[in-house]
Design a protein around this motif. Structure first.
Motif, PDB file in Angstrom:
ATOM      1  N   THR B  86      -8.820   3.160   7.126  1.00  0.00           N
ATOM      2  CA  THR B  86      -8.434   3.923   6.128  1.00  0.00           C
ATOM      3  C   THR B  86      -6.958   3.716   6.142  1.00  0.00           C
ATOM      4  O   THR B  86      -6.446   2.853   4.485  1.00  0.00           O
ATOM      5  CB  THR B  86      -8.692   5.284   5.882  1.00  0.00           C
ATOM      6  N   VAL B  87      -6.845   4.164   7.298  1.00  0.00           N
ATOM      7  CA  VAL B  87      -5.027   4.252   6.982  1.00  0.00           C
ATOM      8  C   VAL B  87      -4.313   2.559   7.204  1.00  0.00           C
ATOM      9  O   VAL B  87      -2.894   1.902   6.004  1.00  0.00           O
ATOM     10  CB  VAL B  87      -4.326   4.870   8.028  1.00  0.00           C
ATOM     11  N   PHE B  90      -4.947   0.812   3.988  1.00  0.00           N
ATOM     12  CA  PHE B  90      -4.070   1.408   2.561  1.00  0.00           C
ATOM     13  C   PHE B  90      -2.727   0.168   2.715  1.00  0.00           C
ATOM     14  O   PHE B  90      -1.360  -0.492   2.102  1.00  0.00           O
ATOM     15  CB  PHE B  90      -4.372   2.908   2.915  1.00  0.00           C
ATOM     16  N   ALA B 204       0.015   3.240  -5.507  1.00  0.00           N
ATOM     17  CA  ALA B 204      -0.205   4.030  -3.848  1.00  0.00           C
ATOM     18  C   ALA B 204      -0.980   4.944  -4.002  1.00  0.00           C
ATOM     19  O   ALA B 204      -1.824   5.252  -3.053  1.00  0.00           O
ATOM     20  CB  ALA B 204       1.600   3.904  -3.388  1.00  0.00           C
ATOM     21  N   ARG B 205      -0.801   5.690  -4.552  1.00  0.00           N
ATOM     22  CA  ARG B 205      -1.935   7.091  -4.950  1.00  0.00           C
ATOM     23  C   ARG B 205      -3.027   6.969  -5.167  1.00  0.00           C
ATOM     24  O   ARG B 205      -4.152   7.402  -4.700  1.00  0.00           O
ATOM     25  CB  ARG B 205      -0.945   7.902  -6.023  1.00  0.00           C
ATOM     26  N   SER B 208      -4.675   4.759  -2.676  1.00  0.00           N
ATOM     27  CA  SER B 208      -4.605   6.020  -1.111  1.00  0.00           C
ATOM     28  C   SER B 208      -6.511   6.576  -0.768  1.00  0.00           C
ATOM     29  O   SER B 208      -6.347   6.313   0.304  1.00  0.00           O
ATOM     30  CB  SER B 208      -3.561   6.120  -0.772  1.00  0.00           C
ATOM     31  N   SER B 209      -6.359   6.619  -2.161  1.00  0.00           N
ATOM     32  CA  SER B 209      -7.366   7.600  -2.326  1.00  0.00           C
ATOM     33  C   SER B 209      -9.130   6.348  -2.226  1.00  0.00           C
ATOM     34  O   SER B 209     -10.034   6.534  -1.350  1.00  0.00           O
ATOM     35  CB  SER B 209      -7.712   8.360  -4.243  1.00  0.00           C
ATOM     36  N   ILE B 260      -3.862  12.892   2.466  1.00  0.00           N
ATOM     37  CA  ILE B 260      -3.093  11.304   2.294  1.00  0.00           C
ATOM     38  C   ILE B 260      -2.955  11.170   1.038  1.00  0.00           C
ATOM     39  O   ILE B 260      -1.417  10.931   0.620  1.00  0.00           O
ATOM     40  CB  ILE B 260      -4.472  10.227   2.628  1.00  0.00           C
ATOM     41  N   TRP B 261      -4.209  12.040  -0.173  1.00  0.00           N
ATOM     42  CA  TRP B 261      -3.410  12.335  -1.516  1.00  0.00           C
ATOM     43  C   TRP B 261      -2.030  12.971  -1.761  1.00  0.00           C
ATOM     44  O   TRP B 261      -1.042  13.114  -1.678  1.00  0.00           O
ATOM     45  CB  TRP B 261      -3.921  13.240  -2.046  1.00  0.00           C
ATOM     46  N   THR B 264       0.995  10.851  -0.358  1.00  0.00           N
ATOM     47  CA  THR B 264       1.661  10.159  -1.322  1.00  0.00           C
ATOM     48  C   THR B 264       2.303  10.291  -2.068  1.00  0.00           C
ATOM     49  O   THR B 264       3.202  10.140  -2.745  1.00  0.00           O
ATOM     50  CB  THR B 264       0.596   8.786  -1.645  1.00  0.00           C
TER      51      THR B 264
END
Lengths: 263, 284
Positions: B86-87, B90, B204-205, B208-209, B260-261, B264
């Motif tokens: 995920t990272v 992202f 980006a927010r 990210s999700s 993550i949320w 960010t």
């Protein structure tokens, strides 16, 4: 002929300037305007008379369609363009970068000219002091009142020590008390720096208070229909607004403006 | 008139606004959230026992906790796998989205050339291309396929927001740059980029999700046992009817998504703190 005497070289000269928009609207027709060093000239007229357009052309922010213009430092024959910073411009809106502090907003023109922050610091601090914002270096635009934002905008326009300062209805959005105060401060600043100002306004009273020459414009097509000199001495303060002289000039200018509206 | 002043009642010397301590602020902010969560878990626990629900349908929270503790190393390994994918996806989405946005805003023709295809990429369901991508990268490199799929999902909001942000610079501010004869680079660096920052951070927010969702869905689709992330744990536990472990994996996934949320959001608040409306709260 002004060419005969080099002392009277205008700071800015517009000759037979036309501005026609692509849709055919004639914004400016046969505009002649010489502005001499140290003058405070107001461009006064109803909306749509092209006074803001003329100012934008003077600043190089808009193109003219025909005619000639000579800006400070510019030499058409030698192909020399005006250097950035020769002309200062104060917009209707303060137009400050919301992400920069007051200091950095005023530093911006110098930064764009390649000056380091340390080298510019003294000039920026000095001009902020002059406009009365010495204690606000680290504030952000959103933290300031409308009048203070306008002062930052004026400081930014003056920080490059321009030969010509153009102002486009800068105080239109301010309340009357703030406007009167900032007008008087502007006069002091103008006298102290010895700069040349072209000030666009639709207020008769503002133009008489500030300028030593008022150029009245009419609309459709935008053109100059006359000018009136205001010979009252500087410094002028609030008491000038109470004099017979002031009232007489306001009457004359209003009369000319009425003719502009009718023509 | 001395009598009258004397008759005035004493005004209690009280500070109009008591500045709350840091601890009380934190408690005030997070207290209701934690309380609601605890209440929910409690009601869940009680109703499962009271109604006699089978643990294969809905296990009580206590059983989920036991499973979480018992399978902790296994779950953490799965989390590391999913988090890594995920990272990475992202990060790739942020970099490629910003670069793509820059490219698209260079010239109107570049936008005409590429924008419709960017939208096509966005509207094509990722689940539909997943098998293809997995075949392309090969079953021995499923992680790469997952990364590409998660990136595909996370990329578009990043791109769209960057494009919009770069175009959103105020006209008046552009005039300032023109007046001082700013170069193309200066205009970008000192006007376009800072003006676009709030948009880029919002992108980006969202992205990210979406990267989390993309990574998990891709793992489900790939689900051949060659991937070892949290989604695979859920699939595998499902086939083994180990429902508590399914829930345990699910919770860890949610917490990871939240983290993550939150991260960010922190970055956004930090970068915009002093100048942007969105971070000013009720302050005037």
């Amino acid at each position: 002929m002004t060419d005969m005497s080099p002392k009277l070289q205008p700071v800015m000269r517009m000759q037979n300037l036309d501005k026609v928009y692509p849709n055919g609207t004639v914004a400016l027709k046969n505009l002649f305007l010489d502005v001499h060093p140290g003058e405070f000239v107001s461009l006064l007229g109803p909306s749509g008379c092209g006074k803001s357009t003329a100012l934008k052309i003077a600043a190089g922010l808009a193109e003219h369609s025909a005619g000639r213009i000579q800006r400070p430092g510019e030499d058409e024959a030698k192909g020399i363009r005006a250097r950035a910073g020769e002309i200062g411009f104060v917009f209707q809106e303060p137009n400050l970068m919301p992400w920069l502090s007051v200091f950095d907003n005023v530093y911006l023109p110098l930064k764009l000219a390649g000056l380091s922050r340390t080298d510019a610091a003294a000039d920026v601090a000095a001009i902020l002091e002059t406009v009365g914002l010495a204690g606000f270096h680290d504030s952000y635009p959103r933290e300031l009142s409308g009048g203070m934002k306008m002062r930052v905008s004026i400081a930014r326009a003056l920080v490059t020590k321009p030969k010509l300062l153009l102002m486009d209805e800068p105080f239109a959005a301010l309340d009357e008390i703030t406007r009167n105060k900032i007008s008087q401060d502007l006069l002091e600043l103008w006298q102290a720096t010895g700069s040349t100002v072209i000030f666009v306004t639709h207020s008769v009273f503002e133009s008489v208070f500030l300028s030593n020459r008022i150029v009245v414009m009419a609309a459709r097509p935008g053109r100059i229909i006359g000018e009136i000199g205001v010979d009252a001495p500087y410094p002028r303060d609030a008491s000038f607004r109470l004099t017979q002289d002031y009232a007489a000039h306001c009457r004359d200018v209003s009369g000319l403006l009425t003719r502009a509206m009718e023509s | 008139m001395a009598d009258e002043t004397a008759a005035l009642p004493e005004t209690p010397q009280k500070r109009l606004v008591e500045r709350p301590s840091r601890l009380t602020t934190v408690l005030r902010e997070t207290g209701p959230t934690v309380a609601a969560g605890l209440a929910f878990v409690l009601i869940w626990e009680i109703s499962v026992h009271a109604l006699g629900v089978s643990k294969f349908v809905l296990p009580p929270p206590s059983m989920i906790v036991v499973s979480m503790v018992g399978d902790f190393p296994y779950l953490m390994k799965a989390l590391a796998y999913t988090a890594g994918i995920t990272v990475a996806a992202f990060a790739a989405a942020v970099v490629s989205g910003i670069l793509g946005g820059l490219l698209l805003t260079q010239h109107k023709d570049v936008e005409r050339m590429l924008w419709p295809y960017a939208i096509a990429l966005q509207v094509t369901p990722m689940v539909a291309i997943a098998p293809l991508v997995i075949i392309w990268v090969g079953l021995d490199r499923v992680w790469l396929g997952l990364m590409i799929l998660a990136w595909l999902v996370a990329f578009f909001p990043m791109l769209a927001n960057t494009v919009q942000g770069l175009k959103s610079a105020d006209r008046g501010l552009q005039d300032v740059m023109t007046l001082y004869q700013a170069s193309r680079w200066q205009r970008f660096r000192h006007l376009q980029l800072p003006a676009a920052l709030p948009y880029i951070l919002t992108g980006a927010r969202i992205s990210s999700s979406l990267a989390v969702i993309g990574g998990v869905v891709a793992e489900f689709v790939a689900g051949s046992g060659s991937s070892t992330g949290l989604a695979w744990v859920i699939v595998e536990s499902g086939t083994m009817l180990d429902v508590p472990r399914m829930f345990a994996a699910l919770f860890i996934l949610s917490i990871f998504g939240l983290a993550i949320w939150w991260l960010t959001s922190m970055v956004q608040a930090r970068l915009l703190s002093r100048w942007h409306e969105s971070e000013l709260g009720g302050e005037r």
